[in-house]
Design a protein around this motif. Structure first.
Motif, mmCIF file in Angstrom:
data_model
loop_
_atom_site.group_PDB
_atom_site.id
_atom_site.type_symbol
_atom_site.label_atom_id
_atom_site.label_comp_id
_atom_site.label_asym_id
_atom_site.label_seq_id
_atom_site.Cartn_x
_atom_site.Cartn_y
_atom_site.Cartn_z
ATOM 1 N N ARG A 31 -0.291 -2.616 -6.361
ATOM 2 C CA ARG A 31 -1.492 -3.357 -5.983
ATOM 3 C C ARG A 31 -1.146 -4.829 -5.795
ATOM 4 O O ARG A 31 -0.567 -5.457 -6.683
ATOM 5 C CB ARG A 31 -2.576 -3.232 -7.053
ATOM 6 C CG ARG A 31 -3.126 -1.825 -7.193
ATOM 7 C CD ARG A 31 -4.120 -1.758 -8.325
ATOM 8 N NE ARG A 31 -5.337 -2.483 -8.014
ATOM 9 C CZ ARG A 31 -6.221 -2.868 -8.929
ATOM 10 N NH1 ARG A 31 -6.012 -2.619 -10.207
ATOM 11 N NH2 ARG A 31 -7.309 -3.515 -8.566
ATOM 12 N N ALA A 67 0.830 -1.204 0.000
ATOM 13 C CA ALA A 67 0.000 0.000 0.000
ATOM 14 C C ALA A 67 0.864 1.253 0.000
ATOM 15 O O ALA A 67 0.581 2.232 -0.712
ATOM 16 C CB ALA A 67 -0.926 -0.010 1.209
ATOM 17 N N THR A 113 -7.498 4.621 4.471
ATOM 18 C CA THR A 113 -8.771 4.976 5.093
ATOM 19 C C THR A 113 -9.003 4.117 6.326
ATOM 20 O O THR A 113 -8.396 3.054 6.493
ATOM 21 C CB THR A 113 -9.937 4.758 4.111
ATOM 22 O OG1 THR A 113 -10.053 3.351 3.842
ATOM 23 C CG2 THR A 113 -9.708 5.496 2.799
ATOM 24 N N MET A 155 -10.239 -3.458 7.332
ATOM 25 C CA MET A 155 -10.194 -4.613 6.426
ATOM 26 C C MET A 155 -8.847 -5.317 6.502
ATOM 27 O O MET A 155 -8.763 -6.538 6.425
ATOM 28 C CB MET A 155 -10.472 -4.151 4.997
ATOM 29 C CG MET A 155 -11.923 -3.820 4.714
ATOM 30 S SD MET A 155 -12.987 -5.282 4.874
ATOM 31 C CE MET A 155 -12.377 -6.282 3.522
ATOM 32 N N LEU A 156 -7.780 -4.536 6.668
ATOM 33 C CA LEU A 156 -6.442 -5.112 6.789
ATOM 34 C C LEU A 156 -6.356 -6.040 7.995
ATOM 35 O O LEU A 156 -5.821 -7.137 7.911
ATOM 36 C CB LEU A 156 -5.416 -3.994 6.893
ATOM 37 C CG LEU A 156 -3.968 -4.404 7.190
ATOM 38 C CD1 LEU A 156 -3.444 -5.351 6.131
ATOM 39 C CD2 LEU A 156 -3.085 -3.178 7.306
ATOM 40 N N TRP A 208 -11.426 -9.360 -2.444
ATOM 41 C CA TRP A 208 -11.653 -8.192 -1.600
ATOM 42 C C TRP A 208 -10.358 -7.675 -0.980
ATOM 43 O O TRP A 208 -10.348 -6.693 -0.255
ATOM 44 C CB TRP A 208 -12.656 -8.528 -0.499
ATOM 45 C CG TRP A 208 -12.466 -9.892 0.087
ATOM 46 C CD1 TRP A 208 -13.091 -11.033 -0.290
ATOM 47 C CD2 TRP A 208 -11.566 -10.275 1.124
ATOM 48 N NE1 TRP A 208 -12.654 -12.101 0.449
ATOM 49 C CE2 TRP A 208 -11.713 -11.660 1.331
ATOM 50 C CE3 TRP A 208 -10.651 -9.572 1.900
ATOM 51 C CZ2 TRP A 208 -10.974 -12.359 2.269
ATOM 52 C CZ3 TRP A 208 -9.912 -10.272 2.845
ATOM 53 C CH2 TRP A 208 -10.078 -11.661 3.018
ATOM 54 N N ASP A 223 -7.927 -6.186 -2.412
ATOM 55 C CA ASP A 223 -7.479 -4.935 -3.029
ATOM 56 C C ASP A 223 -8.117 -3.776 -2.270
ATOM 57 O O ASP A 223 -9.161 -3.254 -2.637
ATOM 58 C CB ASP A 223 -7.889 -4.927 -4.503
ATOM 59 C CG ASP A 223 -7.343 -3.713 -5.233
ATOM 60 O OD1 ASP A 223 -6.395 -3.092 -4.724
ATOM 61 O OD2 ASP A 223 -7.879 -3.395 -6.310
ATOM 62 N N ILE A 224 -7.467 -3.374 -1.166
ATOM 63 C CA ILE A 224 -8.077 -2.386 -0.264
ATOM 64 C C ILE A 224 -7.198 -1.154 -0.135
ATOM 65 O O ILE A 224 -5.985 -1.208 -0.321
ATOM 66 C CB ILE A 224 -8.325 -2.995 1.133
ATOM 67 C CG1 ILE A 224 -7.034 -3.579 1.707
ATOM 68 C CG2 ILE A 224 -9.409 -4.041 1.093
ATOM 69 C CD1 ILE A 224 -7.174 -4.148 3.092
ATOM 70 N N ASP A 225 -7.823 -0.055 0.193
ATOM 71 C CA ASP A 225 -7.128 1.222 0.390
ATOM 72 C C ASP A 225 -6.842 1.382 1.877
ATOM 73 O O ASP A 225 -7.724 1.721 2.663
ATOM 74 C CB ASP A 225 -8.006 2.366 -0.127
ATOM 75 C CG ASP A 225 -7.305 3.717 0.010
ATOM 76 O OD1 ASP A 225 -6.154 3.746 0.497
ATOM 77 O OD2 ASP A 225 -7.923 4.721 -0.367
ATOM 78 N N THR A 226 -5.586 1.145 2.264
ATOM 79 C CA THR A 226 -5.236 1.167 3.691
ATOM 80 C C THR A 226 -5.055 2.588 4.222
ATOM 81 O O THR A 226 -4.729 2.765 5.395
ATOM 82 C CB THR A 226 -3.955 0.363 3.947
ATOM 83 O OG1 THR A 226 -2.912 0.857 3.101
ATOM 84 C CG2 THR A 226 -4.165 -1.106 3.676
ATOM 85 N N GLY A 244 -10.272 0.805 5.312
ATOM 86 C CA GLY A 244 -9.181 -0.013 4.774
ATOM 87 C C GLY A 244 -8.339 -0.621 5.873
ATOM 88 O O GLY A 244 -7.937 -1.786 5.794
ATOM 89 N N GLU A 245 -8.050 0.162 6.909
ATOM 90 C CA GLU A 245 -7.279 -0.353 8.044
ATOM 91 C C GLU A 245 -8.032 -1.486 8.735
ATOM 92 O O GLU A 245 -7.439 -2.488 9.129
ATOM 93 C CB GLU A 245 -7.002 0.770 9.044
ATOM 94 C CG GLU A 245 -5.869 1.691 8.647
ATOM 95 C CD GLU A 245 -4.518 0.995 8.696
ATOM 96 O OE1 GLU A 245 -4.314 0.105 9.542
ATOM 97 O OE2 GLU A 245 -3.662 1.348 7.874
#
Length: 197
Positions: free
Chosen positions: A99, A94, A114, A120-121, A107, A109-112, A117-118
């Protein structure tokens, strides 16, 4: 006349996978990655996902080093065997703008950057640890069941009763394990195991 810099080459999509032992085949995983459009597939053989330093994993990271590049894996357990490793890898990708995509976990492929996103991580890392734990538990149960059925598991021994008896006699004559192995046409370790068990 202004000279324009040459256009940057298009971003790359490479693949990476891993098998734990040299007896395993990575062919089906490679085929999946190639079908996903990977221009090159890196494969580590004989390395655990708990090791962060793997030759082809390092090469894959070096080959996908620009923002917008993509590294595709069959599943997260191919690269991360612990929660800590999973978190470190995903955060590292990230931060670099590369990517990391999983065929089994789309799922991922997340934006960490936000809060979502954190979160989801953390969920992702927990699931990775759970997957590894389940594989380990299933293996343990399989071995226990095989033992209860009178099967030990593993490869059948090359040391038949006749070879063991011959090996014992040769040891009594002070031949080394290596010499006995050469006479019997088997490995030194096979002779040593048969005579010390």
């Amino acid at each position: 006349m202004l000279l324009r810099p040459p256009p940057a080459p298009p971003n790359v999509r490479h693949g990476y996978t891993r098998v734990s032992t040299r007896g395993q085949s990575a062919d089906s995983q490679i085929a999946r990655l190639e079908a996903a459009g990977c221009q090159r597939v890196f494969v580590d053989v004989g390395y655990s996902s708990r090791l962060e330093d793997r030759p082809d994993w390092n090469r894959a990271r070096e080959a996908t080093n620009r923002p917008g590049d993509e590294l595709v894996i069959p599943a997260l357990d191919r690269v991360a065997g612990t929660e800590t490793i999973a978190i470190n890898i995903i955060q590292s990708f990230a931060a670099s703008g590369v990517r990391l995509l999983s065929l089994d976990e789309p799922w991922m492929d997340i934006d960490t950057s936000t809060a979502m996103g954190e979160a989801m991580l953390k969920i992702l890392a927990t699931l990775a640890e759970l997957r590894v734990s389940m594989i380990r538990e299933n293996t343990r149960r399989g071995v226990e069941f095989a033992r209860s059925q009178g099967r030990v598991g593993g490869r059948p021994t090359v040391m038949s009763a006749e070879r063991i008896e011959a090996a014992r006699k040769m040891r009594e004559e002070d031949l080394s394990y290596a010499q006995i192995g050469r006479v019997l046409g088997v490995g030194t370790s096979s002779v040593r195991r048969a005579l010390t068990n």
